[in-house]
Design an enzyme around this catalytic site. Structure first.
Site, short mmCIF file in Angstrom:
data_model
loop_
_atom_site.label_atom_id
_atom_site.label_comp_id
_atom_site.label_asym_id
_atom_site.label_seq_id
_atom_site.Cartn_x
_atom_site.Cartn_y
_atom_site.Cartn_z
N TYR A 54 56.49 60.87 27.22
CA TYR A 54 55.96 61.21 28.55
C TYR A 54 54.71 62.08 28.39
O TYR A 54 54.72 63.03 27.63
CB TYR A 54 57.01 61.99 29.35
CG TYR A 54 57.69 61.15 30.39
CD1 TYR A 54 56.95 60.52 31.39
CD2 TYR A 54 59.08 60.99 30.39
CE1 TYR A 54 57.57 59.74 32.34
CE2 TYR A 54 59.70 60.21 31.36
CZ TYR A 54 58.94 59.58 32.33
OH TYR A 54 59.54 58.82 33.27
N GLU A 56 52.42 63.16 31.32
CA GLU A 56 51.74 63.42 32.59
C GLU A 56 50.58 64.39 32.40
O GLU A 56 50.73 65.40 31.68
CB GLU A 56 52.70 64.04 33.62
CG GLU A 56 53.70 63.06 34.18
CD GLU A 56 55.02 63.12 33.45
OE1 GLU A 56 55.02 63.53 32.27
OE2 GLU A 56 56.03 62.78 34.08
N ASP A 199 35.45 45.29 41.54
CA ASP A 199 36.66 44.98 40.78
C ASP A 199 36.28 43.87 39.80
O ASP A 199 36.17 42.71 40.18
CB ASP A 199 37.76 44.54 41.75
CG ASP A 199 39.03 44.11 41.03
OD1 ASP A 199 39.00 43.96 39.80
OD2 ASP A 199 40.04 43.89 41.72
N THR A 225 41.13 45.10 34.90
CA THR A 225 42.35 45.01 34.11
C THR A 225 41.90 44.85 32.66
O THR A 225 40.76 44.49 32.38
CB THR A 225 43.21 43.80 34.51
OG1 THR A 225 42.39 42.64 34.58
CG2 THR A 225 43.90 44.03 35.84
N LYS A 228 42.77 40.40 30.81
CA LYS A 228 42.28 39.05 31.13
C LYS A 228 41.24 38.66 30.08
O LYS A 228 41.59 38.54 28.92
CB LYS A 228 41.74 39.03 32.56
CG LYS A 228 42.84 39.33 33.60
CD LYS A 228 42.33 39.16 35.02
CE LYS A 228 43.45 39.28 36.05
NZ LYS A 228 43.67 40.66 36.52
N ARG A 234 48.44 44.30 28.96
CA ARG A 234 48.50 44.36 30.42
C ARG A 234 48.18 45.78 30.84
O ARG A 234 48.76 46.72 30.33
CB ARG A 234 49.91 44.01 30.93
CG ARG A 234 50.43 42.66 30.51
CD ARG A 234 49.55 41.57 31.03
NE ARG A 234 49.60 41.52 32.47
CZ ARG A 234 50.17 40.55 33.17
NH1 ARG A 234 50.77 39.56 32.55
NH2 ARG A 234 50.15 40.55 34.49
N1 DSN Z 1 47.31 37.52 39.02
C1 DSN Z 1 45.93 37.72 38.65
C2 DSN Z 1 45.17 36.44 38.64
O1 DSN Z 1 45.76 35.46 38.26
O2 DSN Z 1 44.00 36.40 38.97
C3 DSN Z 1 45.23 38.70 39.51
O3 DSN Z 1 46.04 39.75 39.83
#
Ligand code: DSN
Length: 414
Positions: A54, A56, A199, A225, A228, A234
């Site tokens: 942990y 924080e 974003d 994120t 991707k 993740r």
């Molecule tokens: N689920 C993701 C996507 O496939 O674009 C976005 O959150």
């Protein structure tokens, strides 16, 4: 390759599911635009003892003891993210893209404030103010759309911004294939006195790999994120200009999250380190080349490419117009053929989200496997054969065998 011996010996049921997923990924083609394959080093980091801890707070200012190593890895992740994206400030604690966006709203907005965000069916994301989400109940989202030729009309956007007077202007998407004009977008935000936010979840890896222009110098705040195109674990990431740093950190913790997941923070540091290497630039460049190769083949086969063309890692195809097959059937038939992708709503889709008019195709994961233009052509032809199959299992299982044979030549984890 990790054999997961301890898991195999202690929990057969869980291990069997893991083995099934490993085989599925190895023997099939992953075309979900938001997915990728992480390196063995990132997998090691995710399976590390940092999951026990942990933490924080932030490096040097934690609530619990025992933080000498968590401070090292979080500082490493922050510094690498800043170098990778040329950012003034980075917060690496968001658990996901949705948490990153929520924290950004919490940092910048008061209840009732207006936000301009892209419409979901035109490529935006659920977290950009879709009525079913919590932020849409707290803030007032107004949605802008794309034009029939797939572009954004910035004069129209400016007129909308002048009328609505947003506190925040939000750019970014999860199923839009064209390049945004960052300078134009942020100049409109400045003109109406709005904060600008991008974003970049889908294209973060393309930006890190310098295959696409960066929004970071232009926008006040940029969320992403890390899993991707960026090919990390993740998780989420927030980058911002220094004047927003304190508010962002407070909004992430204690605003919307508790303890960060430090195994994920370690894996982010590792992934950012990988993205700083020259090989990552080659991967990002090849993603663009592969998306174009696939678009060329679909165009030759007479498919309707939504938004006109692709300028990033993904393609949207109108399967109803092109082959008279709904997105839901296309996804299900392709699953049987060993090709994984997702059904997708198209701009102002007359069909619902569970059975929309099209599919979204992404090439990052197959590019990570080493596939190039000739394989993109073969994949497009398999998709076409599957859509023309009428869902006949016999045809789909023949394609599946061919897909498996190709995958054998491009192993994921050696
Ligand atoms: N689920 C993701 C996507 O496939 O674009 C976005 O959150």
């Amino acid at each position: 390759m990790n054999t997961y011996r301890s898991l195999r010996e202690s929990d057969k049921e869980a291990f069997d599911a893991l083995k099934g997923e490993m085989k599925r990924e190895e023997n099939g083609l992953e075309l979900i635009a938001s997915e990728n394959t992480v390196s063995p080093a990132v997998l090691d980091a995710l399976g590390s003892v940092f999951t026990n801890k942990y933490s924080e707070g932030y490096p040097g200012h934690r609530y619990y003891g025992g933080q000498e190593f968590t401070d090292i890895i979080e500082t490493l992740a922050i510094n690498r993210a800043k170098v990778l994206f040329g950012a003034e400030h980075a917060n690496v604690q968001p658990l996901s893209g949705a948490s990153a966006n929520l924290a950004a709203y919490a940092a910048l907005l008061a209840p009732g404030d207006t936000v301009l965000g892209m419409d979901l069916s035109h490529g935006g994301h659920l977290t950009h103010g879709h009525p079913v989400t919590l932020p849409a109940k707290v803030f007032r989202f107004v949605r802008y759309k794309t034009e029939p030729d797939g572009t954004i009309d910035y004069d129209k956007l400016e007129a909308l911004a002048m009328t609505e007077k947003p506190k925040l202007m939000l750019a970014g998407f999860s199923s839009y294939t064209r390049q945004l004009d960052y300078e134009r977008f942020t100049s409109i935000a400045k003109r109406v006195g709005a904060i600008s936010m991008m974003d970049m979840a889908h294209i973060a890896g393309m930006i890190a790999g310098q295959a696409l222009p960066s929004p970071v110098p232009h926008f006040d705040i940029v969320t992403a994120t890390t899993h991707k195109t960026l090919r990390g674990p993740r998780g989420g990431l927030i980058l911002c200009k220094e004047p927003f740093a304190k508010a962002v950190d407070k909004a992430v913790f204690p605003g919307v999250q508790g303890g960060p997941h430090m195994h994920m923070v370690l894996a982010k540091a590792v992934a950012f380190g990988e993205a700083l290497r020259p090989e990552f630039r080659e991967y990002a460049r090849q993603v663009l080349v592969n998306a174009k190769a696939m678009e060329a083949e679909f165009t030759a086969l007479g498919y309707e490419i939504v938004f006109g063309t692709t300028e990033n890692h993904m393609l949207l195809i109108d399967t109803v117009k092109s082959r008279g097959v709904t997105g839901k059937d296309a996804q299900a038939w392709l699953d049987l053929a060993g090709i994984s992708l997702n059904k997708n709503v198209l701009p102002d889709d007359p069909r619902g989200p569970m059975d929309p008019s099209g599919i979204r195709i992404g090439v990052p994961a197959v590019t990570t496997r080493g596939m190039k233009e000739p394989e993109m052509t073969r994949i497009a032809r398999w998709i076409d054969r599957a859509l023309l199959s009428g869902g006949k299992k016999r045809i789909l299982s023949v394609i599946r065998k061919e897909v498996k044979a190709l995958c054998k030549s491009f192993p994921i984890y050696r």
